[in-house]
Design an enzyme around this catalytic site. Structure first.
Site, PDB file in Angstrom:
ATOM      1  N   GLU A  56       1.026  -1.108   0.048  1.00 26.48           N
ATOM      2  CA  GLU A  56       0.138   0.071   0.181  1.00 26.48           C
ATOM      3  C   GLU A  56       0.724   1.134  -0.003  1.00 26.48           C
ATOM      4  O   GLU A  56       2.111   1.220   0.559  1.00 26.48           O
ATOM      5  CB  GLU A  56      -0.947  -0.130   1.137  1.00 26.48           C
ATOM      6  N   ASP A 107      -1.605  10.707  -5.390  1.00 29.50           N
ATOM      7  CA  ASP A 107      -2.323  11.944  -6.298  1.00 29.50           C
ATOM      8  C   ASP A 107      -2.819  13.072  -5.556  1.00 29.50           C
ATOM      9  O   ASP A 107      -3.164  12.753  -4.333  1.00 29.50           O
ATOM     10  CB  ASP A 107      -3.151  11.202  -7.135  1.00 29.50           C
ATOM     11  N   ASP A 122      -3.374   6.376   6.463  1.00 22.88           N
ATOM     12  CA  ASP A 122      -3.833   7.524   7.129  1.00 22.88           C
ATOM     13  C   ASP A 122      -4.588   7.263   8.274  1.00 22.88           C
ATOM     14  O   ASP A 122      -4.183   6.956   9.311  1.00 22.88           O
ATOM     15  CB  ASP A 122      -4.583   8.490   5.944  1.00 22.88           C
TER      16      ASP A 122
HETATM   17  P1  IMP Z   1      -7.057   5.981   4.948  1.00 17.19           P
HETATM   18  O1  IMP Z   1      -8.186   5.051   4.559  1.00 17.19           O
HETATM   19  O2  IMP Z   1      -7.455   7.337   5.714  1.00 17.19           O
HETATM   20  O3  IMP Z   1      -6.034   5.215   5.855  1.00 17.19           O
HETATM   21  O4  IMP Z   1      -6.383   6.356   3.662  1.00 17.19           O
HETATM   22  C1  IMP Z   1      -5.714   5.605   3.030  1.00 17.19           C
HETATM   23  C2  IMP Z   1      -5.866   6.095   1.396  1.00 17.19           C
HETATM   24  O5  IMP Z   1      -6.096   7.308   1.484  1.00 17.19           O
HETATM   25  C3  IMP Z   1      -4.499   6.005   0.759  1.00 17.19           C
HETATM   26  O6  IMP Z   1      -4.454   4.734   0.028  1.00 17.19           O
HETATM   27  C4  IMP Z   1      -4.313   6.935  -0.274  1.00 17.19           C
HETATM   28  O7  IMP Z   1      -4.973   6.621  -1.568  1.00 17.19           O
HETATM   29  C5  IMP Z   1      -5.196   8.129   0.354  1.00 17.19           C
HETATM   30  N1  IMP Z   1      -4.325   9.196   1.148  1.00 17.19           N
HETATM   31  C6  IMP Z   1      -4.174   9.074   2.222  1.00 17.19           C
HETATM   32  N2  IMP Z   1      -3.302  10.339   2.714  1.00 17.19           N
HETATM   33  C7  IMP Z   1      -2.859  10.823   1.502  1.00 17.19           C
HETATM   34  C8  IMP Z   1      -2.030  11.768   1.200  1.00 17.19           C
HETATM   35  O8  IMP Z   1      -1.275  12.287   2.096  1.00 17.19           O
HETATM   36  N3  IMP Z   1      -1.794  11.844  -0.091  1.00 17.19           N
HETATM   37  C9  IMP Z   1      -2.386  11.105  -1.315  1.00 17.19           C
HETATM   38  N4  IMP Z   1      -3.266   9.864  -0.831  1.00 17.19           N
HETATM   39  C10 IMP Z   1      -3.701   9.832   0.535  1.00 17.19           C
END
Ligand code: IMP
Length: 192
Positions: free
Chosen positions: A112, A172, A116
């Site tokens: 991955e 992105d 976040d």
């Molecule tokens: P989560 O579900 O909040 O952990 O987010 C995961 C997904 O969000 C990642 O696979 C990314 O596609 C996107 N993402 C999270 N933070 C960023 C960032 O800082 N830049 C770009 N994409 C992000």
């Protein structure tokens, strides 16, 4: 005769007005990815390794990482979405593309780009666990640990970063900037 300019210079000239700073330079990524690949190769020696790349953000990381993995493995792709076109997670994860492989009894490594809140990975882990792999681990390039809402076990981490929206090296902003060979912060994010 066509005269070529230095490639990174051209790229920088084109993007510099839009970038606030380079957070992780190309050389640092290269070295860390090689180290991760070597660690994975040692840990999976003699195992039946299946790599699952989470699209789209992990495509560049995967392409570099597998060139440092010296055990046989198969590569498959999954896609999930939680962001849409903004820099804030919607919190709702949707599966956009499922695996084409049977992973029952096999050693699965999810690759991955970034964790976040942890919601996307948690969702993918739960889907894959239900298919009874022999083992399931995660390799992630970037970890925004302080943003975590759901605890997800990370086997391999490239870099821990602060809570900033980053772009480049596959990541992105509204589908742009994935081609940058480094991880950067855009001016758009830093002016929020
Ligand atoms: P989560 O579900 O909040 O952990 O987010 C995961 C997904 O969000 C990642 O696979 C990314 O596609 C996107 N993402 C999270 N933070 C960023 C960032 O800082 N830049 C770009 N994409 C992000």
């Amino acid at each position: 005769m066509i005269r070529f300019r230095r490639p990174l210079r051209c790229l920088w000239d084109f993007f510099r007005k839009e970038l606030a700073e380079v957070l992780i330079p190309q050389k640092k990524i290269k070295d860390r990815v090689a180290t991760l690949g070597a660690a994975i190769s040692e840990d999976y020696a003699g195992k039946d390794l299946v790599i699952v790349c989470v699209l789209s953000g992990a495509f560049m990381f995967l392409a570099d990482l597998v060139r440092h993995i010296y055990v046989h493995h198969e590569i498959y792709f999954m896609a999930a979405s939680s962001y849409g076109d903004s820099t804030k997670s919607s919190g709702v994860v949707r599966l956009l593309l499922d695996l084409e492989a049977n992973i029952e009894g096999r050693d699965v490594l999810i690759v991955e780009d970034i964790v976040d809140t942890g919601r996307t990975l948690d969702y993918i882990i739960r889907i894959l666990k239900a298919r009874n792999p022999a083992s399931l681990r995660v390799c992630v390039l970037l970890d925004k640990r302080e943003r975590r809402e759901v605890d997800v076990p990370l086997g391999y981490v490239g870099f821990e970063i602060a809570d900033r929206f980053v772009i480049g090296y596959g990541l992105d902003l509204a589908e742009r900037y994935r081609n940058l060979p480094f991880v950067a912060v855009s001016k758009e994010e830093s002016s929020d």
